[in-house]
Design an enzyme around this catalytic site. Sequence first.
Site, PDB file in Angstrom:
ATOM      1  N   GLU A 174      -6.041   8.116  10.287  1.00 49.14           N
ATOM      2  CA  GLU A 174      -4.696   7.803  10.749  1.00 49.14           C
ATOM      3  C   GLU A 174      -4.427   8.286  12.170  1.00 49.14           C
ATOM      4  O   GLU A 174      -4.882   9.344  12.577  1.00 49.14           O
ATOM      5  CB  GLU A 174      -3.648   8.428   9.814  1.00 49.14           C
ATOM      6  CG  GLU A 174      -3.899   8.217   8.334  1.00 49.14           C
ATOM      7  CD  GLU A 174      -3.899   6.755   7.903  1.00 49.14           C
ATOM      8  OE1 GLU A 174      -3.636   5.865   8.735  1.00 49.14           O
ATOM      9  OE2 GLU A 174      -4.201   6.498   6.723  1.00 49.14           O
TER      10      GLU A 174
ATOM     11  N   GLU B 249       0.859  -1.188   0.000  1.00 52.00           N
ATOM     12  CA  GLU B 249       0.000   0.000   0.000  1.00 52.00           C
ATOM     13  C   GLU B 249       0.892   1.234   0.000  1.00 52.00           C
ATOM     14  O   GLU B 249       1.696   1.423   0.914  1.00 52.00           O
ATOM     15  CB  GLU B 249      -0.886   0.030   1.249  1.00 52.00           C
ATOM     16  CG  GLU B 249      -1.983  -1.006   1.285  1.00 52.00           C
ATOM     17  CD  GLU B 249      -2.842  -0.861   2.538  1.00 52.00           C
ATOM     18  OE1 GLU B 249      -2.769   0.192   3.212  1.00 52.00           O
ATOM     19  OE2 GLU B 249      -3.581  -1.806   2.843  1.00 52.00           O
TER      20      GLU B 249
END
EC number: 4.2.1.20
Length: 260
Positions: free
Chosen positions: A57, A46
Amino acid sequence: MAGVTDAFKNKNGKAFIPFITSGYPSLDITEQLVYAMADAGADLIELGIPFSDPTAEGPVIQEANTKALEGGVTTDKIFEMVKRIRKNCDIPMVFMTYANVVFHYGTEKFVKISKEIGMQGLILPDVPFEEKEEFSTYTRKYGIDLISLIAPTSHDRIRTIAKDADGFVYCVSSLGVTGTRSKITTDIGAMVKLVKEAKDIPCAVGFGISNPQTAADMAKKSDGAIVGSAIIKIITKYGNDCVPKVREFVKEMADAVHSA
């Protein structure tokens, strides 16, 4: 070139999927990290495209996003890096970014170029299932996989999401943002079972996996493990000297997943 689902076709059908933020600490190091991780046994990578407000995140990856943007990373520069990578390495790769990044670039243009440069998929953690069509229209047109995410709270919706999923299903192990956790308490097996009842598609678990034991545990209950924050921590610690350290960590994690 191999596709997303090919990542799950190794000897035990389990994939180790590392995540890195493109441009952190530099695009040159990102390119070297891709080669090192592919060599160390990663099955799919990724590549994060940095965004100023990465809502999914935790602090580790948020900081990497900020530093990459401060360093002048752009989507076009990342596309150019991928072109260089594809001359040397054919490991399956997907972009992970946010809807605004794709919108700002132009959705169809972004997807078309992603396909042309050899990317196989796209993950957009801030796009709910109900809004995915404005992206999936183009990902299906150009033949790249828009990876669906399922969360522990989405039981009633998991079958619906799974039926329409492409590539693999990203099982979010715990509520909240990305980051390393001491243990994962979600019933991953139950989530995977619901997906498989709806569609025969690989399921990989992410969020919170930070060591080989947890990676192996998750791989036993699913088709693979996704690791980001633990790798970004190594990059932060060692900076421009991080490549051999990341290679070593990825080999340990990949070996654990492949022997699960």
